[in-house]
Design a protein around this motif. Structure first.
Motif, short mmCIF file in Angstrom:
data_model
loop_
_atom_site.label_atom_id
_atom_site.label_comp_id
_atom_site.label_asym_id
_atom_site.label_seq_id
_atom_site.Cartn_x
_atom_site.Cartn_y
_atom_site.Cartn_z
N PRO C 270 0.79 -1.29 -0.06
CA PRO C 270 -0.20 0.06 0.01
C PRO C 270 0.73 1.19 0.02
N LEU C 304 10.56 -4.40 2.90
CA LEU C 304 9.20 -3.91 2.97
C LEU C 304 8.24 -4.92 3.06
N SER C 305 7.53 -5.03 3.98
CA SER C 305 6.24 -5.57 3.97
C SER C 305 5.19 -4.64 4.80
N ILE C 306 3.94 -5.13 4.73
CA ILE C 306 3.16 -4.33 5.61
C ILE C 306 3.38 -4.52 7.08
N PHE C 307 4.06 -5.78 7.44
CA PHE C 307 4.13 -6.18 8.96
C PHE C 307 5.25 -5.54 9.50
N ARG D 214 9.81 -3.43 15.11
CA ARG D 214 10.45 -4.58 14.22
C ARG D 214 11.66 -4.44 13.83
N LYS D 231 8.49 -9.83 12.20
CA LYS D 231 7.44 -9.51 11.15
C LYS D 231 6.55 -10.61 10.83
N ASN D 234 3.87 -10.75 13.57
CA ASN D 234 3.08 -9.89 13.32
C ASN D 234 1.99 -10.43 12.13
N PRO D 270 3.19 -1.31 12.71
CA PRO D 270 4.73 -1.73 12.50
C PRO D 270 5.37 -0.18 12.48
#
Lengths: 307, 307, 307, 307
Positions: C270, C304-307, D214, D231, D234, D270
């Motif tokens: 996103p 890069l990840s959403i978590f 994180r 992550k 999460n 995060p």
């Protein structure tokens, strides 16, 4: 000649039935069945000596519906013998009678020939082996009942087919699991036809003597079964004939039998007699509310059950 | 006196059995059962005239295991009558015999008294109503079998209890759904005890005449049942006595009966005889592989089944 | 402009992919899909600044299949808003993607719009609200992708329809439970059409920028969604986009996305970028084997990840 | 320093909460929880810059219950790494949070570490690898929260254990399927202890910064995790943290989080902040009714969610 006073017993049962509040409900999903008066009641016994006893609305035709599954099973068993059991089981379903769950869990092998999925497989077998399935099947039934007036009600068949989404789902699941050789629409069409057969209580009891006379030759037109095969169909009726109420029926009544959503039940005392009862309102399990009671009283009064 | 030549028939069956490869496997999860020689075979018939016929290892004790569930059911039924059916059903399970799924789906009401969960509820009933449950129960069985030597095998009971995680799970689910009045550990202890009862084939057949003699008084010590109650226990045996193979047993054998993981099966021909068979290796459904065959041959040879 | 070196990263992934044994299998139940060479591989990224990066067979059309379910959901959501959630849930299925069991258990309310049953309900909504459903839907997609060449493959649609027994079963179950307003055959026809849409990886990534650009106006032709609605579609992709492997995809990749049996996967970071990957062989859960790996490496390399 | 005005936002949320009818019900099966006043409400935010914001009853201790499952998972993951995934899955359950069905269907492998069965397996891992499990575990939590006052409530633990029949059933099913190495009673004892941990909202939010931070070192006492491992925890919170409402929480709130039957919820954005909220009454899915609302408003007002 049977020494059981069936005329007296049927009379007593009839009196009791008329005094019993009917807690059942007439099946409403088929318009043609929904309009049947809920107070209809008929009961007929045919002994193995061919004596006939009946009372109430026993000469009025009704839709035998799932009771026809015993007859289609007998025909398919005659045609392909134990091969049939590769495609359909003989265990009670233990679940409501139309369960998609079970069919998926068992990879397209219906638990028994009396749940809808199983009867659809049986219909598929008949379609594969009969030249004129509709004609051959009705001739078989006419041969058993010695009654050429028995026929399909095509109006009921068409009406059921039009709203038969559950069966349409089942037939597609069977096809998906490669347990259907004919076209899904053709199987449904034939299935709904043989559910639409109409009989009176007397005709239905007469028809089921083919199973109560287990020790005599089962040979009706082109359909023949051995004594052992008949006994085994009787056993399947006992364990699987009443949807998820088979145990209760064995417990209360103690006879092999089969019910239909039209409110009919056929049952047999092997080597003694067959009996048919009809009362449209159904209990919550889908079996005739008063029909169950009438049969429970019958085995109480005759002091005779298979157990 | 029965006019069936049981001695001749048992002899024939024994010869056939000795020539039949045994495809079953001895139950291995209970150390004590795992060590039983797999070629043991016994079979005994007791007619309603009290004639006794037997062959093979019929005088050797074995663990009757789940067969005792018929006896605990009879006792509980005598104690609280139809109240029992509020806590346990009478429908075939249609699923493997220890299913947690079904118990959850049906909110803690076991489908019937012969699956483990149902028998645990029956054990709970006995615990609530008997002063000395273990003593009272064994006295009941000794009264039926007219044999004071019958007893629990406490070593087997303890051994099963130690690894009985499935039953421990079931008893906790029952407690969770408020369908258990006694302490979970006490119920398990009693349950495993009555599973550990040991009998010979002759003793077991003798015990089951209480059910084949359905028209005679069922009165053994403090336990009494009416004819109607006995017939109904027979009906439950028919529909629920063989885990998820009840339909197959009805189809192949056609007698009410009950099996146990010790390799025993007891069955009855109502009003005629009772029969017990023992062969430790089990088929995939958990029923004695050769025991099933022997009984199938018995009803073939006697040309007698309830259907 | 993104400061992530996507060209370098795609190059590295491509090299790794070419050295990785492909343990997946091409979907065989649709003849047209079965013939696609198994070594096809394409991957494309489109940033929110409209930069386009791609590698391999990224300009070759493939069947997006279930990925279209995100687009039909967006359209239906635009048409009827939260009314949609009365007919379809938003919870992960936790079971194989075509489960009849679940649909029966939940009385005809599919768990989410990305399992087949849910997408059939979405198709039913579009049929009820669009004058020219096929035309309107493809125009919406052309508007998002700014590409008028995107179209249905009617040959694939027809071919899938012919053997689509599972979906035919599902649509009948939905009808049975009154969760379908249009004719079962019409719903199936439309459903199979939008599954048959073909895109290249570049076109697919371009199309999914509608979801990665969550903070910009979602307005394509007649279809408009608020930022909040877009975020929520993204959330559904995260929890439900990968059949019963949604948890694993979140765990390994950590991006909202959707896969199809044609071997395609679309996903988004996103506010950053959208990505499409295509490799026909599927893992046991029905998701592209190498596609999953490529996306896992992408989030590893971009850190890069959403978590 | 975060540029989000958390003090203002928490104030607004608090005002709204006080005007919102609470449709939830306090969990009644644990006597100690049943007595908590239903109008308690606290909410605390801790940013990654260690700024702390709080409102309402945020300094009052409550039972974190299942929220502790995130912490036990982190510890077990640190001890045995990906070996853990051989014994417990990472897929959403799609079913009520205590399902025996699923555990049986999946042969003793719980779907994820946040359903009770999964957390029991995690407890078993800790018991196998820690010398002083209770002591080591609480020291880990004190290290994260920098707060030595955090402790078990042994009274609550004992009280839950006494009526914990569901968990006793689950632990026996796990043992039956060989997915438990320690004694069933010991596993239950430890499990109930870490469910009984008490924290304030401020302490809980402080503790969960270990997951929102994180990209910083996760190293607390003997417990260390890589950024990638954090992550992934999460991600599991996102897909599995809210029983069978995980999809709804992702849809409405859009943050990874975990709830407990004590009415607490912890969640993280995060790289930005962690948040804890407490309101005892639960919705029908078992999650805090007002807690869900407060978090939905938080992501609305901050215009920030992971999607």
């Amino acid at each position: 000649m049977s020494n059981i006073p069936f005329d007296k017993i049927l009379g007593e049962i009839y009196t009791q039935i008329k005094q019993t509040p009917n807690e059942g409900n007439v099946a409403s999903y088929i318009p043609e069945l929904a309009t049947i008066p809920r107070d209809k009641f008929g009961m007929a016994v045919v002994t193995n000596d061919d004596e006939v006893f009946f009372i109430g609305d026993s000469l009025e035709k009704f839709s035998i519906q799932s009771i026809s599954k015993v007859l289609s099973l007998a025909y398919a068993n005659s045609l392909i013998g134990p091969e049939l059991w590769k495609r359909v089981g003989i265990e009670p379903s233990g679940n409501p009678f139309n369960s998609f769950m079970q069919l998926e869990y068992e990879k397209g092998i219906p638990r028994n020939p009396f749940i809808n999925a199983g009867a659809l497989v049986v219909a598929d077998v008949l379609l594969s082996h009969l030249k004129n399935p509709e004609e051959d099947f009705i001739q078989f039934i006419r041969a058993i009942s010695k009654n050429n007036s028995i026929d399909y009600n095509l109006h009921v068949a068409k009406s059921e087919h039009a709203v038969g989404y559950r069966n349409a789902a089942l037939v597609n699941i069977l096809k998906q699991y490669n347990n259907l050789n004919n076209d899904v629409h053709r199987v449904l069409e034939f299935y709904f036809k043989f559910c639409s057969i109409e009989m009176t209580c007397v005709e239905l009891a007469q028809t089921f003597t083919a199973f109560s006379k287990r020790d005599q030759a089962f040979k009706y037109g082109k359909v023949t079964l051995t004594t052992s095969q008949v006994k085994r169909i009787n056993a399947i009726m006992q364990t699987c004939g009443f949807y998820d109420e088979a145990g209760n029926f064995a417990y209360l009544v103690g006879l092999p039998g089969k019910s239909g959503v039209g409110g009919g039940i056929a049952a047999i005392q092997p080597n003694h007699y067959s009996v048919a009862v009809w009362s449209p309102p159904l209990n919550k399990k889908g079996n005739s509310y008063l029909g169950m009671k009438a049969l429970e009283w019958l085995t109480d009064k005759t002091e005779l059950s298979i157990f």
